[in-house]
Scaffold this active site. Structure first.
Site, PDB file in Angstrom:
ATOM      1  N   ASP A 187      -1.914 -32.790   3.969  1.00  0.00           N
ATOM      2  CA  ASP A 187      -2.974 -32.914   4.976  1.00  0.00           C
ATOM      3  C   ASP A 187      -4.243 -32.173   4.573  1.00  0.00           C
ATOM      4  OD1 ASP A 187      -1.696 -30.424   5.423  1.00  0.00           O
ATOM      5  OD2 ASP A 187      -2.429 -30.363   7.480  1.00  0.00           O
ATOM      6  N   SER A 201       2.221 -31.261   7.319  1.00  0.00           N
ATOM      7  CA  SER A 201       1.611 -30.373   6.330  1.00  0.00           C
ATOM      8  C   SER A 201       2.397 -30.390   5.026  1.00  0.00           C
ATOM      9  CB  SER A 201       1.481 -28.962   6.914  1.00  0.00           C
ATOM     10  OG  SER A 201       0.633 -28.171   6.120  1.00  0.00           O
ATOM     11  N   ASP A 230      -5.166 -29.032   3.875  1.00  0.00           N
ATOM     12  CA  ASP A 230      -5.658 -27.757   4.414  1.00  0.00           C
ATOM     13  C   ASP A 230      -5.217 -26.573   3.567  1.00  0.00           C
ATOM     14  OD1 ASP A 230      -2.984 -27.579   5.133  1.00  0.00           O
ATOM     15  OD2 ASP A 230      -3.354 -27.150   7.252  1.00  0.00           O
ATOM     16  N   ASP A 287      -2.267 -30.024  -0.459  1.00  0.00           N
ATOM     17  CA  ASP A 287      -1.041 -30.468   0.193  1.00  0.00           C
ATOM     18  C   ASP A 287      -1.316 -31.774   0.940  1.00  0.00           C
ATOM     19  OD1 ASP A 287      -2.601 -29.352   2.211  1.00  0.00           O
ATOM     20  OD2 ASP A 287      -0.901 -28.479   3.274  1.00  0.00           O
TER      21      ASP A 287
END
Length: 464
Positions: free
Chosen positions: A251, A104, A253, A249
């Site tokens: 990933d 993340s 999300d 970011d």
């Protein structure tokens, strides 16, 4: 070196000794544990995997793939993907689970295995403990040579994800296109650099300035989308040639927005603005965020006649509370939008589409839209304790000290004071109490936090 096993998966730094970082041995062990758990829970021998663009991603992916196939599990590999895209792919492929290879917002030396159930949602804490137990006991039974799992690559899911977003009734691509928005994007050299431009093109946004959109995994700045890390996009917007900035970011999300003058819209207010639009279009409804998120969501929800509920910190907890309360929109104050009509997971892509629909229909600039919401400020602090201090007991005494105020103890201690609040949470990995306080100005939020810190120090001094 670090290896952290928690509700959010198996996370660690690449390299070092086994058990002290996310080494190949640890990757194989916990991939085998999760694969074994999926087989036990679902008798379904298909798992979807996908990764962000981290430098270690290909190596980690091959280890996970080989391990799962060794268990007799068929692997569907989305390759470079996003967390929400993998979440959508799991039920679409009727798989028994999913693994997202991403740390993340953590820096590039980190990676992780994030674990999904057959609904494409993060596994619960209890389920996570079952996986960890299988891994720690190495309770695996690998398949014989004639029953090894099959491998399939599938790069179609970005288009499927975008198609599903465009089909949502509240996403108004025509209104967005009519506005001729000029947009700057910062995708931190990860997979957002592939899919965010695809989404904007599908929404009719023709003027897009790309910053850090090459998915090399060599992050151009700290990948957490906080104001201090977004100076490059702010400088571009300060010149006055664009309507807004969009930041995701690694990933994809978490979604942060930047105003047309280079100031920050505020990560906390991503969810507030999107929720305002969804509630307005729906004629009301319920919302959920976590205990450390801004009160502005509650204010907006009640303005539209709905009910707001707070969940413990963590996406799985927010999703559980959303299902309990039949919430139509929810998420976390870190820019995580959860829109159940698409799926139960934080999704920057649906957040972008809903926000641009809102901005287009509002006929407001970013700064004027932001000014239309209640103004709150969150002060984030921590107090470090010595290992011999019982942090749980300190929190109990803080609850007792403020017993006359509304107190929520589902995740640490949250104390409310009219429209101000303070949330105390202990760290699971070190002797720290994190202290978040919110008020209508930075100064008063800091003052409230410092008052609570002084109370904790007083409790500690009496004990010693």
């Amino acid at each position: 070196m670090a290896l952290i096993k928690s509700i959010s998966g198996i996370r660690g730094t690449i390299g070092g000794a086994a058990g002290e970082g996310l080494t190949p041995i640890d990757i194989v062990k916990y991939a085998a544990a999760f694969g074994t758990w999926v087989l036990q829970q679902t008798q379904n021998n298909t798992i979807v995997i996908g990764r962000d663009a981290r430098i270690s991603g290909e190596m980690v992916s091959k280890l996970v793939e080989g391990t799962l196939r060794g268990l007799g599990i068929n692997v569907i590999d989305l390759g470079l993907s996003t967390t929400p895209t993998v979440e959508i792919a799991v039920p679409a492929k009727k798989a028994g689970g999913g693994i997202i290879l991403t740390a993340s917002h953590n820096p590039k030396q980190w990676n992780a295995l994030k674990l999904l159930n057959d609904k494409g949602e993060f596994i619960s804490d209890e389920e996570g403990q079952q996986v960890l137990s299988l891994g720690d006991n190495e309770a695996f039974d690998f398949a014989p040579v004639n029953k090894l799992g099959q491998y399939t690559a599938d790069n179609s899911f970005f288009k499927k994800h975008i198609k599903a977003i465009l089909a949502l009734p509240l996403v108004d691509a025509e209104a967005i296109k009519a506005k001729n928005f000029r947009v700057v994007i910062d995708c931190v050299n990860s997979t957002g650099g592939i899919v965010v431009p695809m989404l904007l093109e599908a929404l009719g946004v023709e003027k897009v300035e790309k910053l850090f959109c090459e998915p090399t995994g060599d992050f151009a700045h700290n990948p957490e989308p906080l104001p201090e890390n977004l100076r490059d996009i702010a400088r571009v917007l300060e010149k006055g040639s664009f309507d807004l900035g969009i930041v995701v970011d690694p990933d994809v999300d978490r979604l942060a927005l930047v105003n047309e003058d280079g100031t920050m819209f505020g990560e906390e207010y991503t969810l507030v603005a999107v929720a305002d639009y969804v509630l307005q279009q729906n004629g009301g409804g319920n919302t959920v965020s976590n205990l450390s998120s801004t009160r502005a969501l509650r204010d907006v929800t009640e303005k539209h006649g709905g009910n707001y509920a707070a969940a413990a910190v963590g996406e799985v907890n927010v999703v559980t509370k959303m299902k309990e309360t039949n919430a139509i929109i929810g998420g976390e104050g870190n820019g995580g939008i959860i829109y159940p009509e698409l799926h139960y997971g934080r999704d920057s892509l649906v957040g972008i589409a809903l926000f641009l629909s809102h901005l287009a229909k509002s006929n407001l600039t970013m700064t004027r839209l932001r000014a239309s919401y209640p103004g709150y400020f969150i002060s984030k602090n921590k107090i470090e304790l010595t290992p011999e201090i019982n942090t749980d007991q300190v929190l109990v005494q803080m609850k007792e000290r403020y017993a006359k105020q509304p107190v929520n103890t589902i995740d640490g201690v949250k104390i409310e004071f009219d429209k101000e609040w303070v949330h105390l949470r202990k760290s699971n990995t070190e002797p720290i109490i994190r202290i978040y306080a919110e008020s209508d100005s930075n100064a008063t939020a800091d003052h409230l936090a410092n008052k609570i810190i002084a109370d904790i120090k007083e409790i500690i001094s009496v004990k010693s």
